[in-house]
Scaffold this active site. Structure first.
Site, PDB file in Angstrom:
ATOM      1  N   GLU A  18      37.292  43.873  36.496  1.00  0.00           N
ATOM      2  CA  GLU A  18      37.510  44.388  37.851  1.00  0.00           C
ATOM      3  C   GLU A  18      38.764  43.690  38.360  1.00  0.00           C
ATOM      4  OE1 GLU A  18      38.206  45.226  41.238  1.00  0.00           O
ATOM      5  OE2 GLU A  18      36.845  43.579  41.748  1.00  0.00           O
ATOM      6  N   GLU A  56      50.445  44.497  44.346  1.00  0.00           N
ATOM      7  CA  GLU A  56      49.375  43.944  45.162  1.00  0.00           C
ATOM      8  C   GLU A  56      49.862  42.673  45.857  1.00  0.00           C
ATOM      9  OE1 GLU A  56      44.606  43.562  44.596  1.00  0.00           O
ATOM     10  OE2 GLU A  56      45.840  42.562  43.089  1.00  0.00           O
ATOM     11  N   LYS A 100      32.121  30.731  35.049  1.00  0.00           N
ATOM     12  CA  LYS A 100      33.223  29.897  35.538  1.00  0.00           C
ATOM     13  C   LYS A 100      33.699  30.442  36.871  1.00  0.00           C
ATOM     14  CE  LYS A 100      37.728  29.765  35.190  1.00  0.00           C
ATOM     15  NZ  LYS A 100      38.092  29.107  36.478  1.00  0.00           N
ATOM     16  N   VAL A 135      45.950  38.451  34.533  1.00  0.00           N
ATOM     17  CA  VAL A 135      44.981  37.613  33.817  1.00  0.00           C
ATOM     18  C   VAL A 135      43.952  38.489  33.120  1.00  0.00           C
ATOM     19  CG1 VAL A 135      43.298  35.744  34.043  1.00  0.00           C
ATOM     20  CG2 VAL A 135      45.365  35.710  35.429  1.00  0.00           C
ATOM     21  N   GLY A 136      43.658  39.654  33.700  1.00  0.00           N
ATOM     22  CA  GLY A 136      42.753  40.587  33.040  1.00  0.00           C
ATOM     23  C   GLY A 136      43.289  41.038  31.690  1.00  0.00           C
ATOM     24  N   GLY A 165      39.528  39.446  38.707  1.00  0.00           N
ATOM     25  CA  GLY A 165      40.712  38.683  39.071  1.00  0.00           C
ATOM     26  C   GLY A 165      41.939  39.570  39.013  1.00  0.00           C
ATOM     27  N   SER A 166      43.080  38.962  38.810  1.00  0.00           N
ATOM     28  CA  SER A 166      44.336  39.705  38.809  1.00  0.00           C
ATOM     29  C   SER A 166      44.473  40.545  37.549  1.00  0.00           C
ATOM     30  CB  SER A 166      45.519  38.740  38.910  1.00  0.00           C
ATOM     31  OG  SER A 166      45.670  38.011  37.699  1.00  0.00           O
ATOM     32  N   CYS A 226      40.758  43.029  46.700  1.00  0.00           N
ATOM     33  CA  CYS A 226      41.235  44.065  45.777  1.00  0.00           C
ATOM     34  C   CYS A 226      41.067  45.460  46.361  1.00  0.00           C
ATOM     35  CB  CYS A 226      40.505  43.959  44.446  1.00  0.00           C
ATOM     36  SG  CYS A 226      38.710  44.105  44.586  1.00  0.00           S
TER      37      CYS A 226
END
Length: 506
Positions: free
Chosen positions: A263, A395, A188, A245-246, A241-242, A297
Protein backbone atom coordinates in the site's frame (compact mmCIF):
# COMPACT_ATOMS: atom_id res chain seq x y z
CA UNK A 1 -4.49 34.28 8.44
CA UNK A 2 -4.30 30.70 9.73
CA UNK A 3 -5.75 30.11 13.21
CA UNK A 4 -2.82 29.17 15.45
CA UNK A 5 -2.91 26.96 18.55
CA UNK A 6 0.48 27.43 20.19
CA UNK A 7 1.93 24.26 21.75
CA UNK A 8 2.16 24.30 25.52
CA UNK A 9 5.35 23.04 27.11
CA UNK A 10 5.15 19.42 28.29
CA UNK A 11 5.15 19.94 32.04
CA UNK A 12 6.88 17.26 34.12
CA UNK A 13 7.33 15.10 31.05
CA UNK A 14 9.55 12.03 31.27
CA UNK A 15 10.54 10.17 28.11
CA UNK A 16 9.10 6.67 27.97
CA UNK A 17 11.50 3.77 27.49
CA UNK A 18 10.27 0.81 25.43
CA UNK A 19 11.52 -2.71 24.76
CA UNK A 20 10.98 -4.86 21.69
CA UNK A 21 9.18 -8.21 21.72
CA UNK A 22 10.95 -11.34 20.42
CA UNK A 23 9.69 -14.86 21.10
CA UNK A 24 7.62 -13.76 24.07
CA UNK A 25 10.46 -11.84 25.73
CA UNK A 26 10.82 -8.08 26.08
CA UNK A 27 14.34 -7.01 25.18
CA UNK A 28 16.16 -3.71 25.51
CA UNK A 29 18.57 -4.45 22.68
CA UNK A 30 22.22 -3.52 22.47
CA UNK A 31 23.73 -0.14 21.74
CA UNK A 32 22.27 3.34 21.92
CA UNK A 33 18.46 3.47 21.73
CA UNK A 34 16.55 5.46 19.14
CA UNK A 35 15.29 8.71 20.68
CA UNK A 36 12.05 10.12 19.29
CA UNK A 37 11.81 13.89 19.42
CA UNK A 38 8.21 15.10 19.39
CA UNK A 39 7.64 17.02 16.14
CA UNK A 40 5.32 19.40 17.97
CA UNK A 41 7.33 20.13 21.11
CA UNK A 42 10.97 19.46 20.21
CA UNK A 43 11.71 17.24 23.23
CA UNK A 44 12.49 13.53 23.52
CA UNK A 45 9.28 11.67 24.29
CA UNK A 46 10.18 8.02 23.63
CA UNK A 47 13.17 5.71 23.37
CA UNK A 48 13.14 2.41 21.46
CA UNK A 49 15.77 -0.27 20.96
CA UNK A 50 17.80 0.14 17.79
CA UNK A 51 17.15 -3.32 16.40
CA UNK A 52 19.82 -5.08 14.35
CA UNK A 53 19.77 -7.62 11.55
CA UNK A 54 20.50 -10.28 14.19
CA UNK A 55 17.41 -9.19 16.13
CA UNK A 56 15.31 -9.44 12.97
CA UNK A 57 16.67 -12.92 12.24
CA UNK A 58 15.86 -14.10 15.80
CA UNK A 59 12.34 -12.71 15.49
CA UNK A 60 11.84 -14.47 12.15
CA UNK A 61 13.12 -17.73 13.65
CA UNK A 62 10.68 -17.33 16.55
CA UNK A 63 7.78 -16.72 14.16
CA UNK A 64 8.85 -19.74 12.10
CA UNK A 65 8.87 -22.02 15.16
CA UNK A 66 5.54 -20.63 16.28
CA UNK A 67 4.02 -21.38 12.89
CA UNK A 68 5.58 -24.79 12.31
CA UNK A 69 5.23 -26.15 15.86
CA UNK A 70 3.25 -23.71 17.98
CA UNK A 71 -0.43 -23.68 18.92
CA UNK A 72 -1.65 -20.57 17.07
CA UNK A 73 -2.10 -22.04 13.55
CA UNK A 74 -3.62 -25.19 15.09
CA UNK A 75 -6.26 -23.46 17.16
CA UNK A 76 -9.84 -23.57 15.97
CA UNK A 77 -11.13 -20.49 14.21
CA UNK A 78 -13.35 -19.89 17.22
CA UNK A 79 -10.36 -19.86 19.56
CA UNK A 80 -8.37 -17.45 17.38
CA UNK A 81 -11.42 -15.24 17.03
CA UNK A 82 -11.77 -15.11 20.81
CA UNK A 83 -8.18 -13.90 21.26
CA UNK A 84 -8.57 -11.22 18.56
CA UNK A 85 -11.86 -10.07 20.08
CA UNK A 86 -10.23 -9.87 23.52
CA UNK A 87 -7.46 -7.74 21.97
CA UNK A 88 -10.12 -5.39 20.58
CA UNK A 89 -11.59 -5.00 24.07
CA UNK A 90 -8.18 -4.25 25.58
CA UNK A 91 -7.37 -1.74 22.83
CA UNK A 92 -10.61 0.06 23.65
CA UNK A 93 -9.75 0.05 27.37
CA UNK A 94 -6.32 1.62 26.68
CA UNK A 95 -7.49 3.92 23.89
CA UNK A 96 -6.42 7.16 25.57
CA UNK A 97 -2.92 5.85 26.25
CA UNK A 98 -2.57 4.74 22.62
CA UNK A 99 -3.94 8.04 21.33
CA UNK A 100 -1.47 10.06 23.39
CA UNK A 101 1.47 8.05 22.05
CA UNK A 102 0.47 8.56 18.41
CA UNK A 103 -0.30 12.23 18.99
CA UNK A 104 2.99 13.07 20.65
CA UNK A 105 5.24 10.87 18.48
CA UNK A 106 3.65 11.70 15.11
CA UNK A 107 2.37 15.22 15.85
CA UNK A 108 -1.21 14.17 15.10
CA UNK A 109 -4.18 16.06 16.61
CA UNK A 110 -5.39 14.15 19.68
CA UNK A 111 -9.05 14.41 18.65
CA UNK A 112 -8.23 12.84 15.29
CA UNK A 113 -6.19 10.03 16.84
CA UNK A 114 -9.00 9.13 19.22
CA UNK A 115 -11.14 8.57 16.15
CA UNK A 116 -8.42 6.43 14.57
CA UNK A 117 -8.16 4.24 17.67
CA UNK A 118 -11.92 3.78 17.68
CA UNK A 119 -11.73 2.79 14.03
CA UNK A 120 -8.94 0.32 14.82
CA UNK A 121 -11.09 -1.30 17.51
CA UNK A 122 -13.80 -1.84 14.89
CA UNK A 123 -11.26 -3.41 12.52
CA UNK A 124 -10.05 -5.87 15.18
CA UNK A 125 -13.66 -6.83 15.91
CA UNK A 126 -14.33 -7.29 12.20
CA UNK A 127 -11.22 -9.46 11.81
CA UNK A 128 -12.37 -11.59 14.74
CA UNK A 129 -15.63 -12.23 12.90
CA UNK A 130 -13.86 -13.06 9.63
CA UNK A 131 -11.65 -15.61 11.39
CA UNK A 132 -14.70 -17.80 11.85
CA UNK A 133 -15.88 -17.34 8.26
CA UNK A 134 -12.66 -18.42 6.55
CA UNK A 135 -13.34 -21.53 4.52
CA UNK A 136 -12.52 -23.41 1.36
CA UNK A 137 -14.68 -25.02 -1.33
CA UNK A 138 -15.82 -28.46 -2.39
CA UNK A 139 -16.64 -29.84 -5.85
CA UNK A 140 -18.83 -32.94 -6.09
CA UNK A 141 -19.64 -32.36 -9.77
CA UNK A 142 -16.49 -33.91 -11.22
CA UNK A 143 -17.91 -37.38 -11.79
CA UNK A 144 -18.71 -40.38 -9.61
CA UNK A 145 -15.05 -41.24 -9.05
CA UNK A 146 -13.75 -37.77 -8.07
CA UNK A 147 -14.25 -35.39 -5.18
CA UNK A 148 -12.40 -32.06 -5.15
CA UNK A 149 -11.76 -30.05 -1.99
CA UNK A 150 -10.01 -26.67 -2.00
CA UNK A 151 -8.50 -25.72 1.36
CA UNK A 152 -7.49 -22.27 2.55
CA UNK A 153 -4.40 -22.52 4.71
CA UNK A 154 -2.44 -19.79 6.50
CA UNK A 155 0.42 -18.67 4.27
CA UNK A 156 2.97 -18.89 7.11
CA UNK A 157 5.32 -16.25 8.49
CA UNK A 158 4.38 -12.68 7.53
CA UNK A 159 6.63 -9.62 7.76
CA UNK A 160 4.53 -6.52 8.47
CA UNK A 161 6.17 -3.12 7.97
CA UNK A 162 4.21 0.01 8.84
CA UNK A 163 4.76 3.78 8.37
CA UNK A 164 4.81 6.76 10.68
CA UNK A 165 1.73 8.65 9.53
CA UNK A 166 -0.95 6.34 10.98
CA UNK A 167 1.05 4.19 13.42
CA UNK A 168 -1.75 2.28 15.14
CA UNK A 169 -4.43 2.38 12.46
CA UNK A 170 -2.27 0.86 9.72
CA UNK A 171 -0.90 -1.99 11.83
CA UNK A 172 -4.56 -2.68 12.64
CA UNK A 173 -5.35 -2.94 8.93
CA UNK A 174 -2.85 -5.79 8.63
CA UNK A 175 -2.06 -7.68 11.82
CA UNK A 176 -5.52 -8.86 12.96
CA UNK A 177 -6.26 -10.33 9.53
CA UNK A 178 -2.93 -12.18 9.42
CA UNK A 179 -3.66 -13.56 12.89
CA UNK A 180 -7.22 -14.48 11.93
CA UNK A 181 -5.84 -16.62 9.09
CA UNK A 182 -3.51 -18.42 11.52
CA UNK A 183 -0.26 -16.77 10.43
CA UNK A 184 2.59 -15.78 12.70
CA UNK A 185 4.27 -12.42 12.24
CA UNK A 186 7.22 -10.11 12.64
CA UNK A 187 6.19 -6.45 12.85
CA UNK A 188 8.46 -3.47 12.26
CA UNK A 189 6.87 -0.10 13.02
CA UNK A 190 8.47 3.11 11.84
CA UNK A 191 11.46 4.12 13.95
CA UNK A 192 9.73 7.50 14.35
CA UNK A 193 6.48 6.21 15.85
CA UNK A 194 6.98 2.80 17.44
CA UNK A 195 5.30 3.43 20.79
CA UNK A 196 1.71 2.42 20.11
CA UNK A 197 2.75 -0.75 18.26
CA UNK A 198 4.90 -1.83 21.20
CA UNK A 199 1.97 -1.14 23.50
CA UNK A 200 -0.09 -3.37 21.20
CA UNK A 201 2.39 -6.16 21.95
CA UNK A 202 1.51 -5.87 25.64
CA UNK A 203 -2.17 -5.97 24.77
CA UNK A 204 -1.79 -9.12 22.65
CA UNK A 205 0.07 -10.89 25.44
CA UNK A 206 -2.72 -10.03 27.85
CA UNK A 207 -5.30 -11.23 25.32
CA UNK A 208 -3.70 -14.67 25.35
CA UNK A 209 -1.69 -14.73 22.12
CA UNK A 210 0.96 -17.50 22.31
CA UNK A 211 4.61 -16.48 22.36
CA UNK A 212 6.25 -16.06 18.98
CA UNK A 213 2.98 -15.49 17.14
CA UNK A 214 3.68 -11.74 17.09
CA UNK A 215 7.21 -10.37 17.33
CA UNK A 216 7.89 -6.62 17.25
CA UNK A 217 11.35 -5.39 16.24
CA UNK A 218 12.11 -1.67 16.27
CA UNK A 219 14.80 -0.07 14.15
CA UNK A 220 15.55 1.30 10.71
CA UNK A 221 14.72 -0.09 7.31
CA UNK A 222 18.33 -0.93 6.35
CA UNK A 223 19.02 -2.68 9.66
CA UNK A 224 15.72 -4.50 10.22
CA UNK A 225 13.36 -4.07 7.27
CA UNK A 226 15.83 -5.36 4.68
CA UNK A 227 16.14 -8.67 6.54
CA UNK A 228 12.38 -8.96 6.98
CA UNK A 229 11.73 -8.53 3.26
CA UNK A 230 14.48 -10.83 1.96
CA UNK A 231 14.73 -13.64 4.53
CA UNK A 232 13.95 -17.09 3.05
CA UNK A 233 11.94 -18.13 6.12
CA UNK A 234 9.43 -15.32 5.55
CA UNK A 235 6.48 -16.35 3.36
CA UNK A 236 4.81 -12.98 2.78
CA UNK A 237 5.52 -9.27 3.17
CA UNK A 238 2.86 -6.66 3.88
CA UNK A 239 4.29 -3.16 3.51
CA UNK A 240 2.82 0.33 3.71
CA UNK A 241 5.02 3.30 2.87
CA UNK A 242 6.48 5.24 -0.02
CA UNK A 243 6.43 3.94 -3.58
CA UNK A 244 10.23 4.07 -3.74
CA UNK A 245 10.68 1.83 -0.69
CA UNK A 246 7.83 -0.34 -1.93
CA UNK A 247 9.79 -1.07 -5.11
CA UNK A 248 12.84 -1.99 -3.03
CA UNK A 249 10.65 -4.26 -0.89
CA UNK A 250 9.36 -6.00 -4.00
CA UNK A 251 12.89 -6.46 -5.31
CA UNK A 252 14.03 -8.03 -2.02
CA UNK A 253 11.00 -10.31 -1.85
CA UNK A 254 11.48 -11.43 -5.45
CA UNK A 255 14.67 -13.27 -4.52
CA UNK A 256 12.56 -15.98 -2.88
CA UNK A 257 9.28 -15.24 -4.71
CA UNK A 258 7.39 -14.20 -1.58
CA UNK A 259 3.85 -13.01 -1.77
CA UNK A 260 3.82 -9.21 -1.47
CA UNK A 261 1.08 -6.77 -0.47
CA UNK A 262 1.96 -3.11 -0.98
CA UNK A 263 0.00 0.00 0.00
CA UNK A 264 2.01 2.91 -1.38
CA UNK A 265 1.69 6.53 -2.45
CA UNK A 266 -1.12 8.53 -3.94
CA UNK A 267 -1.81 11.82 -5.70
CA UNK A 268 -5.55 11.74 -5.42
CA UNK A 269 -7.87 13.96 -7.48
CA UNK A 270 -11.23 15.44 -6.64
CA UNK A 271 -13.05 16.22 -9.91
CA UNK A 272 -15.72 18.90 -9.51
CA UNK A 273 -18.47 19.72 -12.02
CA UNK A 274 -20.55 22.93 -12.11
CA UNK A 275 -23.71 21.19 -10.84
CA UNK A 276 -22.02 19.90 -7.66
CA UNK A 277 -23.19 20.74 -4.16
CA UNK A 278 -20.38 23.23 -3.62
CA UNK A 279 -21.15 23.80 0.06
CA UNK A 280 -20.55 20.11 0.76
CA UNK A 281 -17.55 19.99 -1.55
CA UNK A 282 -15.73 22.98 -0.02
CA UNK A 283 -15.72 21.27 3.37
CA UNK A 284 -14.54 17.99 1.80
CA UNK A 285 -11.79 19.78 -0.13
CA UNK A 286 -10.34 21.35 3.01
CA UNK A 287 -10.69 18.14 4.98
CA UNK A 288 -9.19 16.00 2.19
CA UNK A 289 -6.18 18.25 1.74
CA UNK A 290 -5.29 19.06 5.35
CA UNK A 291 -6.39 16.00 7.34
CA UNK A 292 -3.31 14.63 9.13
CA UNK A 293 -1.38 17.67 7.83
CA UNK A 294 -1.62 16.15 4.35
CA UNK A 295 0.71 13.35 5.49
CA UNK A 296 -1.75 10.83 4.14
CA UNK A 297 -1.58 8.55 1.09
CA UNK A 298 -5.30 9.20 0.56
CA UNK A 299 -5.05 12.99 0.74
CA UNK A 300 -7.16 14.84 -1.81
CA UNK A 301 -4.14 16.81 -2.94
CA UNK A 302 -5.38 17.60 -6.48
CA UNK A 303 -8.50 19.63 -7.19
CA UNK A 304 -9.56 19.25 -10.82
CA UNK A 305 -12.16 21.99 -11.23
CA UNK A 306 -14.38 22.90 -14.16
CA UNK A 307 -13.14 26.24 -15.47
CA UNK A 308 -16.52 27.91 -15.01
CA UNK A 309 -16.38 27.46 -11.21
CA UNK A 310 -12.64 27.42 -10.56
CA UNK A 311 -12.20 31.02 -9.42
CA UNK A 312 -15.16 30.85 -7.02
CA UNK A 313 -14.11 27.49 -5.60
CA UNK A 314 -10.53 28.60 -4.95
CA UNK A 315 -11.80 31.70 -3.16
CA UNK A 316 -14.15 29.66 -0.97
CA UNK A 317 -11.62 26.94 -0.20
CA UNK A 318 -9.09 29.61 0.82
CA UNK A 319 -11.67 31.29 3.04
CA UNK A 320 -12.41 28.05 4.88
CA UNK A 321 -8.72 27.14 5.07
CA UNK A 322 -8.15 30.33 7.06
CA UNK A 323 -10.35 28.89 9.82
CA UNK A 324 -8.39 25.64 10.13
CA UNK A 325 -6.69 25.46 13.52
CA UNK A 326 -3.00 24.53 13.33
CA UNK A 327 -0.72 23.80 16.24
CA UNK A 328 -0.53 21.82 19.48
CA UNK A 329 -1.63 18.22 18.77
CA UNK A 330 -2.59 17.77 22.42
CA UNK A 331 -5.15 20.59 22.25
CA UNK A 332 -8.58 19.08 21.43
CA UNK A 333 -9.41 22.04 19.17
CA UNK A 334 -6.42 21.50 16.85
CA UNK A 335 -7.22 20.22 13.36
CA UNK A 336 -3.73 20.20 11.80
CA UNK A 337 -0.73 19.17 13.87
CA UNK A 338 3.01 19.10 13.30
CA UNK A 339 5.11 17.98 10.33
CA UNK A 340 6.85 14.70 11.13
CA UNK A 341 10.51 15.89 10.89
CA UNK A 342 12.43 19.05 10.02
CA UNK A 343 13.75 17.28 6.92
CA UNK A 344 10.25 16.56 5.71
CA UNK A 345 9.24 20.19 6.22
CA UNK A 346 12.19 21.19 4.03
CA UNK A 347 10.95 18.79 1.34
CA UNK A 348 7.48 20.36 1.39
CA UNK A 349 8.82 23.91 1.09
CA UNK A 350 11.09 22.80 -1.77
CA UNK A 351 8.00 21.64 -3.69
CA UNK A 352 6.37 25.02 -3.11
CA UNK A 353 9.44 26.85 -4.35
CA UNK A 354 9.53 24.67 -7.45
CA UNK A 355 5.83 25.25 -8.15
CA UNK A 356 6.20 29.01 -7.80
CA UNK A 357 9.15 28.92 -10.15
CA UNK A 358 7.07 26.96 -12.68
CA UNK A 359 4.28 29.57 -12.65
CA UNK A 360 1.86 28.43 -9.94
CA UNK A 361 0.37 31.02 -7.58
CA UNK A 362 0.06 30.63 -3.82
CA UNK A 363 -3.59 31.44 -3.09
CA UNK A 364 -3.28 30.76 0.63
CA UNK A 365 -0.60 29.79 3.14
CA UNK A 366 2.72 28.71 1.71
CA UNK A 367 4.93 29.24 4.73
CA UNK A 368 6.22 27.30 7.75
CA UNK A 369 4.81 28.43 11.11
CA UNK A 370 7.20 29.32 13.92
CA UNK A 371 5.93 28.48 17.41
CA UNK A 372 9.40 28.43 18.92
CA UNK A 373 9.26 24.63 19.12
CA UNK A 374 8.55 21.80 16.70
CA UNK A 375 7.81 22.22 12.98
CA UNK A 376 4.49 23.26 11.45
CA UNK A 377 3.19 24.24 8.02
CA UNK A 378 0.33 26.53 7.11
CA UNK A 379 -2.46 24.97 5.02
CA UNK A 380 -1.53 25.91 1.47
CA UNK A 381 -3.38 26.31 -1.83
CA UNK A 382 -1.54 26.45 -5.16
CA UNK A 383 -3.61 27.89 -8.01
CA UNK A 384 -2.70 27.87 -11.69
CA UNK A 385 -1.10 24.43 -11.49
CA UNK A 386 -0.66 22.58 -14.80
CA UNK A 387 -0.53 18.79 -15.23
CA UNK A 388 3.18 18.70 -16.00
CA UNK A 389 4.32 20.38 -12.78
CA UNK A 390 6.02 18.22 -10.14
CA UNK A 391 3.53 19.42 -7.53
CA UNK A 392 0.71 18.02 -9.70
CA UNK A 393 2.36 14.63 -10.28
CA UNK A 394 4.41 13.78 -7.18
CA UNK A 395 3.35 13.04 -3.63
CA UNK A 396 4.20 16.13 -1.55
CA UNK A 397 2.88 14.49 1.65
CA UNK A 398 2.10 17.80 3.29
CA UNK A 399 -0.79 20.29 3.65
CA UNK A 400 -0.56 21.44 0.03
CA UNK A 401 -3.54 21.57 -2.33
CA UNK A 402 -2.89 21.88 -6.08
CA UNK A 403 -5.66 23.33 -8.28
CA UNK A 404 -6.02 22.33 -11.94
CA UNK A 405 -8.87 23.04 -14.37
CA UNK A 406 -10.76 21.27 -17.17
CA UNK A 407 -13.49 21.98 -19.72
CA UNK A 408 -14.77 18.54 -20.75
CA UNK A 409 -15.33 15.26 -18.92
CA UNK A 410 -12.80 13.56 -21.16
CA UNK A 411 -10.19 16.17 -20.24
CA UNK A 412 -10.89 15.72 -16.52
CA UNK A 413 -10.43 11.96 -16.82
CA UNK A 414 -7.22 12.41 -18.80
CA UNK A 415 -5.76 14.74 -16.13
CA UNK A 416 -6.79 12.38 -13.34
CA UNK A 417 -5.20 9.36 -15.05
CA UNK A 418 -2.07 11.11 -16.31
CA UNK A 419 0.12 10.32 -13.29
CA UNK A 420 1.81 7.18 -11.96
CA UNK A 421 -0.50 6.78 -8.95
CA UNK A 422 -3.98 5.30 -8.70
CA UNK A 423 -4.98 5.05 -5.06
CA UNK A 424 -8.22 7.00 -4.73
CA UNK A 425 -10.29 9.75 -6.36
CA UNK A 426 -13.44 11.77 -5.82
CA UNK A 427 -16.13 13.12 -8.13
CA UNK A 428 -18.69 15.80 -7.34
CA UNK A 429 -21.85 16.16 -9.42
CA UNK A 430 -25.61 15.91 -8.90
CA UNK A 431 -25.78 13.95 -12.17
CA UNK A 432 -25.32 10.29 -11.32
CA UNK A 433 -24.43 9.48 -14.92
CA UNK A 434 -21.46 11.82 -14.58
CA UNK A 435 -20.42 10.22 -11.28
CA UNK A 436 -20.60 6.71 -12.71
CA UNK A 437 -18.68 7.71 -15.84
CA UNK A 438 -15.86 9.12 -13.73
CA UNK A 439 -16.05 6.20 -11.30
CA UNK A 440 -15.65 3.63 -14.07
CA UNK A 441 -12.97 5.42 -16.11
CA UNK A 442 -10.65 6.90 -13.47
CA UNK A 443 -7.98 4.37 -12.54
CA UNK A 444 -8.08 4.19 -8.77
CA UNK A 445 -8.74 1.61 -6.08
CA UNK A 446 -11.48 3.75 -4.50
CA UNK A 447 -13.66 6.43 -6.07
CA UNK A 448 -15.79 8.52 -3.74
CA UNK A 449 -18.94 10.11 -5.15
CA UNK A 450 -20.12 13.33 -3.49
CA UNK A 451 -17.99 12.61 -0.44
CA UNK A 452 -14.31 12.11 0.28
CA UNK A 453 -12.16 9.88 2.49
CA UNK A 454 -15.05 7.91 3.94
CA UNK A 455 -14.40 4.29 4.80
CA UNK A 456 -15.53 1.19 6.66
CA UNK A 457 -13.95 -2.05 7.79
CA UNK A 458 -16.10 -3.90 5.25
CA UNK A 459 -14.77 -1.98 2.22
CA UNK A 460 -11.51 -3.02 0.51
CA UNK A 461 -8.71 -0.46 0.42
CA UNK A 462 -5.72 -0.33 -1.92
CA UNK A 463 -4.48 1.10 -5.18
CA UNK A 464 -3.67 0.55 -8.84
CA UNK A 465 -0.55 1.40 -10.86
CA UNK A 466 2.29 2.57 -8.59
CA UNK A 467 -0.01 2.97 -5.61
CA UNK A 468 0.45 -0.68 -4.77
CA UNK A 469 -0.62 -4.30 -5.00
CA UNK A 470 -3.42 -6.10 -3.18
CA UNK A 471 -6.16 -4.88 -0.86
CA UNK A 472 -6.62 -4.45 2.85
CA UNK A 473 -9.88 -4.55 4.81
CA UNK A 474 -13.08 -6.06 3.42
CA UNK A 475 -14.25 -9.64 3.64
CA UNK A 476 -11.33 -10.94 1.57
CA UNK A 477 -8.67 -9.39 3.83
CA UNK A 478 -8.13 -12.64 5.73
CA UNK A 479 -7.89 -14.60 2.48
CA UNK A 480 -4.93 -12.45 1.42
CA UNK A 481 -2.90 -14.16 4.18
CA UNK A 482 -3.71 -17.66 2.91
CA UNK A 483 -2.71 -20.08 0.19
CA UNK A 484 -5.15 -22.43 -1.52
CA UNK A 485 -4.48 -26.15 -1.64
CA UNK A 486 -6.37 -28.60 -3.83
CA UNK A 487 -7.19 -32.08 -2.56
CA UNK A 488 -8.15 -34.23 -5.56
CA UNK A 489 -9.66 -37.48 -4.20
CA UNK A 490 -10.31 -40.57 -6.33
CA UNK A 491 -13.08 -42.91 -5.28
CA UNK A 492 -12.96 -46.64 -6.09
CA UNK A 493 -10.56 -48.58 -8.30
CA UNK A 494 -8.40 -46.74 -10.79
CA UNK A 495 -7.18 -48.28 -14.06
CA UNK A 496 -3.60 -47.43 -15.06
CA UNK A 497 -3.37 -45.69 -18.43
CA UNK A 498 -0.39 -47.81 -19.57
CA UNK A 499 -1.80 -51.21 -18.61
CA UNK A 500 -4.65 -52.38 -20.87
CA UNK A 501 -7.60 -54.04 -19.25
CA UNK A 502 -7.43 -57.86 -19.08
CA UNK A 503 -10.32 -58.37 -21.47
CA UNK A 504 -8.49 -56.39 -24.12
CA UNK A 505 -5.47 -58.70 -23.88
CA UNK A 506 -7.52 -61.77 -24.64
Amino acid sequence: MTVLVAPKALANHTARDFKMLIDGRWEAGEGQPIERVAPSHGVVVSRYPAGTSADAERAIAAARRAFDHGPWPRMTASERSGVILKAAQLISARAEELAYLDAIEAGKPITQVRGEIAGAVDIWRYAAALARDLHGESYNTLGDSTLGVVLREAIGVVSIITPWNFPFLIVSQKLPFALAAGCTTVVKPSELTSGSTLLLGEILEEAGLPKGAVNIVTGTGPAVGAVMTAHPEVDMVSFTGSTGVGKLTMTNAAQTLKKVSLELGGKNPQIVFPDADLDAFIDAAVFGAYFNAGECCNAGSRLILHKSIAEDVVRRVAALARDVKVGDPLDPSTQVGAIITPQHLDKITAYLDGAAGAGARIAHGGEPLDFGMGQFMAPTILDGVTPGMAVAREEVFGPVLSVLTFETTAEAIEIANSIDYGLSAGVWSRDFDTCLTIGRRVRAGTVWMNTFMDGASELPFGGTKQSGLGRELGRHAVEDYTETKTLNMHIGARTSWWMPKADKLA
